[in-house]
Design an enzyme around this catalytic site. Structure first.
Site, PDB file in Angstrom:
ATOM      1  N   ARG A  15     -19.176 -35.386   2.766  1.00 38.08           N
ATOM      2  CA  ARG A  15     -20.359 -34.596   2.393  1.00 38.08           C
ATOM      3  C   ARG A  15     -21.278 -35.404   1.470  1.00 38.08           C
ATOM      4  O   ARG A  15     -22.356 -35.826   1.860  1.00 38.08           O
ATOM      5  CB  ARG A  15     -19.897 -33.282   1.722  1.00 38.08           C
ATOM      6  CG  ARG A  15     -20.984 -32.233   1.573  1.00 38.08           C
ATOM      7  CD  ARG A  15     -21.903 -32.414   0.391  1.00 38.08           C
ATOM      8  NE  ARG A  15     -21.200 -32.478  -0.893  1.00 38.08           N
ATOM      9  CZ  ARG A  15     -21.787 -32.877  -2.021  1.00 38.08           C
ATOM     10  NH1 ARG A  15     -23.052 -33.237  -2.026  1.00 38.08           N
ATOM     11  NH2 ARG A  15     -21.103 -32.944  -3.150  1.00 38.08           N
ATOM     12  N   ASP A  16     -20.828 -35.693   0.253  1.00 38.79           N
ATOM     13  CA  ASP A  16     -21.701 -36.379  -0.711  1.00 38.79           C
ATOM     14  C   ASP A  16     -22.029 -37.788  -0.215  1.00 38.79           C
ATOM     15  O   ASP A  16     -23.136 -38.292  -0.427  1.00 38.79           O
ATOM     16  CB  ASP A  16     -20.999 -36.451  -2.076  1.00 38.79           C
ATOM     17  CG  ASP A  16     -21.972 -36.583  -3.237  1.00 38.79           C
ATOM     18  OD1 ASP A  16     -23.097 -37.044  -3.018  1.00 38.79           O
ATOM     19  OD2 ASP A  16     -21.593 -36.246  -4.375  1.00 38.79           O
ATOM     20  N   HIS A 207     -16.995 -35.165 -11.731  1.00 40.85           N
ATOM     21  CA  HIS A 207     -17.634 -35.702 -10.516  1.00 40.85           C
ATOM     22  C   HIS A 207     -18.612 -36.789 -10.975  1.00 40.85           C
ATOM     23  O   HIS A 207     -19.759 -36.493 -11.327  1.00 40.85           O
ATOM     24  CB  HIS A 207     -18.348 -34.526  -9.826  1.00 40.85           C
ATOM     25  CG  HIS A 207     -19.109 -34.840  -8.586  1.00 40.85           C
ATOM     26  ND1 HIS A 207     -18.703 -34.417  -7.329  1.00 40.85           N
ATOM     27  CD2 HIS A 207     -20.275 -35.499  -8.381  1.00 40.85           C
ATOM     28  CE1 HIS A 207     -19.576 -34.793  -6.422  1.00 40.85           C
ATOM     29  NE2 HIS A 207     -20.556 -35.459  -7.032  1.00 40.85           N
ATOM     30  N   CYS A 240     -27.369 -38.310  -4.088  1.00 41.03           N
ATOM     31  CA  CYS A 240     -28.162 -37.142  -3.725  1.00 41.03           C
ATOM     32  C   CYS A 240     -29.591 -37.601  -3.453  1.00 41.03           C
ATOM     33  O   CYS A 240     -30.241 -38.171  -4.330  1.00 41.03           O
ATOM     34  CB  CYS A 240     -28.133 -36.116  -4.856  1.00 41.03           C
ATOM     35  SG  CYS A 240     -29.180 -34.698  -4.503  1.00 41.03           S
TER      36      CYS A 240
HETATM   37  P1  HMG Z   1     -36.349 -23.859   1.514  1.00 41.49           P
HETATM   38  O1  HMG Z   1     -37.217 -24.784   2.327  1.00 41.49           O
HETATM   39  O2  HMG Z   1     -36.932 -23.230   0.298  1.00 41.49           O
HETATM   40  O3  HMG Z   1     -35.674 -22.728   2.419  1.00 41.49           O
HETATM   41  O4  HMG Z   1     -35.052 -24.680   1.112  1.00 41.49           O
HETATM   42  P2  HMG Z   1     -36.272 -21.542   3.247  1.00 41.49           P
HETATM   43  O5  HMG Z   1     -35.383 -20.386   3.002  1.00 41.49           O
HETATM   44  O6  HMG Z   1     -37.758 -21.400   2.987  1.00 41.49           O
HETATM   45  O7  HMG Z   1     -36.087 -22.027   4.756  1.00 41.49           O
HETATM   46  C1  HMG Z   1     -36.784 -23.148   5.292  1.00 41.49           C
HETATM   47  C2  HMG Z   1     -36.186 -23.492   6.656  1.00 41.49           C
HETATM   48  O8  HMG Z   1     -34.842 -23.959   6.497  1.00 41.49           O
HETATM   49  C3  HMG Z   1     -36.102 -22.286   7.578  1.00 41.49           C
HETATM   50  O9  HMG Z   1     -36.216 -22.777   8.894  1.00 41.49           O
HETATM   51  C4  HMG Z   1     -34.705 -21.782   7.357  1.00 41.49           C
HETATM   52  O10 HMG Z   1     -34.213 -21.054   8.446  1.00 41.49           O
HETATM   53  C5  HMG Z   1     -33.934 -23.072   7.181  1.00 41.49           C
HETATM   54  P3  HMG Z   1     -37.586 -22.611   9.736  1.00 41.49           P
HETATM   55  O11 HMG Z   1     -37.860 -21.138   9.756  1.00 41.49           O
HETATM   56  O12 HMG Z   1     -38.639 -23.367   8.961  1.00 41.49           O
HETATM   57  O13 HMG Z   1     -37.246 -23.207  11.052  1.00 41.49           O
HETATM   58  N1  HMG Z   1     -32.727 -22.913   6.362  1.00 41.49           N
HETATM   59  C6  HMG Z   1     -31.492 -23.264   6.749  1.00 41.49           C
HETATM   60  N2  HMG Z   1     -31.042 -23.810   7.900  1.00 41.49           N
HETATM   61  C7  HMG Z   1     -29.719 -24.046   7.959  1.00 41.49           C
HETATM   62  N3  HMG Z   1     -28.847 -23.792   6.954  1.00 41.49           N
HETATM   63  C8  HMG Z   1     -29.283 -23.263   5.801  1.00 41.49           C
HETATM   64  C9  HMG Z   1     -30.653 -22.978   5.670  1.00 41.49           C
HETATM   65  N4  HMG Z   1     -31.396 -22.456   4.677  1.00 41.49           N
HETATM   66  C10 HMG Z   1     -32.670 -22.413   5.117  1.00 41.49           C
HETATM   67  N5  HMG Z   1     -28.415 -23.038   4.815  1.00 41.49           N
HETATM   68  C11 HMG Z   1     -32.687 -24.755   0.621  1.00 41.49           C
HETATM   69  C12 HMG Z   1     -34.041 -24.097   0.298  1.00 41.49           C
HETATM   70  C13 HMG Z   1     -31.719 -24.374  -0.455  1.00 41.49           C
HETATM   71  C14 HMG Z   1     -32.219 -24.253   1.975  1.00 41.49           C
HETATM   72  C15 HMG Z   1     -32.907 -26.287   0.684  1.00 41.49           C
HETATM   73  O14 HMG Z   1     -33.532 -26.695  -0.500  1.00 41.49           O
HETATM   74  C16 HMG Z   1     -31.625 -27.056   0.839  1.00 41.49           C
HETATM   75  O15 HMG Z   1     -30.964 -26.971   1.881  1.00 41.49           O
HETATM   76  N6  HMG Z   1     -31.254 -27.854  -0.186  1.00 41.49           N
HETATM   77  C17 HMG Z   1     -30.005 -28.603  -0.194  1.00 41.49           C
HETATM   78  C18 HMG Z   1     -30.237 -29.976  -0.725  1.00 41.49           C
HETATM   79  C19 HMG Z   1     -28.922 -30.712  -0.758  1.00 41.49           C
HETATM   80  O16 HMG Z   1     -28.060 -30.504   0.079  1.00 41.49           O
HETATM   81  N7  HMG Z   1     -28.766 -31.614  -1.755  1.00 41.49           N
HETATM   82  C20 HMG Z   1     -27.580 -32.385  -1.894  1.00 41.49           C
HETATM   83  C21 HMG Z   1     -26.387 -31.582  -2.289  1.00 41.49           C
HETATM   84  S1  HMG Z   1     -26.261 -31.313  -4.043  1.00 41.49           S
HETATM   85  C22 HMG Z   1     -25.502 -32.761  -4.615  1.00 41.49           C
HETATM   86  O17 HMG Z   1     -25.386 -33.710  -3.889  1.00 41.49           O
HETATM   87  C23 HMG Z   1     -24.931 -32.764  -6.004  1.00 41.49           C
HETATM   88  C24 HMG Z   1     -23.395 -32.681  -6.034  1.00 41.49           C
HETATM   89  O18 HMG Z   1     -22.810 -33.744  -5.301  1.00 41.49           O
HETATM   90  C25 HMG Z   1     -22.879 -32.738  -7.478  1.00 41.49           C
HETATM   91  C26 HMG Z   1     -23.483 -33.882  -8.291  1.00 41.49           C
HETATM   92  O19 HMG Z   1     -23.400 -35.049  -7.873  1.00 41.49           O
HETATM   93  O20 HMG Z   1     -24.026 -33.573  -9.354  1.00 41.49           O
HETATM   94  C27 HMG Z   1     -22.911 -31.357  -5.415  1.00 41.49           C
HETATM   95 MG    MG Z   2     -22.536 -35.769  -6.084  1.00 41.64          MG
END
Ligand code: HMG
Ligand code: MG
Length: 297
Positions: A15-16, A207, A240
């Site tokens: 994932r990450d 993490h 990220c």
């Molecule tokens: P948004 O654009 O505000 O969402 O994103 P929305 O609700 O307006 O939807 C926009 C479009 O996305 C729509 O599609 C939705 O259906 C679709 P359209 O109508 O335009 O065709 N959609 C989805 N599709 C599939 N699965 C879903 C989903 N949600 C909406 N779940 C949202 C808001 C939260 C969805 C977006 O910002 C997002 O997905 N962000 C995730 C970013 C991410 O994954 N970052 C990395 C992970 S965090 C990390 O790495 C840190 C960690 O490792 C710890 C650390 O290191 O500190 C965990």
């Molecule tokens: Mg991370």
């Protein structure tokens, strides 16, 4: 010093790690990669995320990956979920454990999830409420616990406040993420000291991203304080896309090498793990970021 005798590794590379790769990775390779990780003795492998494919196109094949991997009964395969839509897709795919995520940084929250910190807690509340109806286990992440690329240093009290909320909502474990890898042992100790005032150490994980080469030192500091769950990623994959300057997670090979040297058990077969790290590095066409893997050739 009371080091734990046994440490749980949470392997986050599928994932990450893969979320941050520039080149698309075929689904077959992801499945083979996770299957190989399952054979190393790891007990927790974060398999993918059910986030928006517009935001993280690299993991758009989440359902297929999750359904095709050979799941071992004694291994859990959590997935990252940002909202109700992601939860519904994860449940449809047959997921048994999810991870939710938030941060004390308003700016990182906006950049990573397009919502405020308070809104992210509202989303998590909704997710956990529904997840309970399906008996899903929920892990919680807090990102940017030491510093944020946009807002600078984070006050430990802000992290503790979020940890308290996540625990109250039902997260069985809270993983503290140094997303941009800037931490050093002193701020890490100060943070843990503060968080451990509220959260039992058994429910905490660390993490560390290794951007500044501090991850092993920080892990050592966390072990000294009794933390016994460590997130890591083979070959040091990770990062990220929405955290400027974030690079790989600490390499699992390097963590296991250190823990083996300290006589701390993990149940992970070191030679098999190194082979998996080499496998995925070859598939990605680049050198492993694990110092240990490099030293072993
Ligand atoms: P948004 O654009 O505000 O969402 O994103 P929305 O609700 O307006 O939807 C926009 C479009 O996305 C729509 O599609 C939705 O259906 C679709 P359209 O109508 O335009 O065709 N959609 C989805 N599709 C599939 N699965 C879903 C989903 N949600 C909406 N779940 C949202 C808001 C939260 C969805 C977006 O910002 C997002 O997905 N962000 C995730 C970013 C991410 O994954 N970052 C990395 C992970 S965090 C990390 O790495 C840190 C960690 O490792 C710890 C650390 O290191 O500190 C965990
Ligand atoms: Mg991370």
């Amino acid at each position: 010093m009371t080091f734990p005798k046994l440490v749980k590794i949470v392997e986050v590379s599928p994932r990450d790690g893969l979320q941050n790769e520039a080149t698309p990775i075929p689904t077959d390779i992801k499945v083979e990669f996770i299957n190989q990780l399952s054979d190393t003795g790891l007990k927790v492998i974060e398999a993918t995320s059910f986030v928006s494919p517009k935001w993280i196109p690299q993991l758009a094949d989440n359902t297929e990956v999750f359904q095709r991997i050979k799941k071992k009964s004694d291994v859990s395969y959590p997935v990252l979920v940002p909202n109700k839509k992601g939860l519904e897709a994860a449940i449809a795919a047959g997921v048994k454990e999810i991870a939710v995520f938030t941060t004390p940084s308003e700016q990182f929250s906006q950049k990573n999830t397009n919502c405020s910190v308070v809104e992210s807690i509202d989303r998590i509340t909704e997710i956990i409420y529904d997840a309970k109806n399906y008996d899903l286990r929920v892990r919680g992440y807090i990102s940017c616990v030491i510093a944020c690329p946009y807002e600078g240093n984070m006050a430990p009290e802000k992290v503790t406040a979020l940890a308290r909320i996540l625990r109250k909502l039902g997260c069985y474990e809270i993983s503290l993420g140094d997303t941009i890898g800037v931490g050093t042992p002193r701020p890490v100790r100060l943070l843990l000291d503060n968080v451990m005032g509220e959260i039992p150490v058994e429910q905490l994980a660390v993490h560390f991203h290794d951007t500044y080469g501090q991850a092993l030192a920080n892990i050592y500091a966390a072990l000294e304080m009794g933390v016994a769950t460590i997130d890591s990623s083979v070959a040091g994959l990770g990062g990220c896309p929405y955290a400027k300057g974030a690079s790989g997670n600490v390499a699992t090979e390097d963590v296991i090498y250190m823990l083996n040297g300290m006589n701390i058990k993990t149940g992970v077969d070191f030679a098999k793990l190194v082979a998996v790290g080499n496998f995925i590095s070859k598939q990605l066409g680049r050198e492993s970021r694990s110092k240990v893997a490099k030293a072993l050739g």
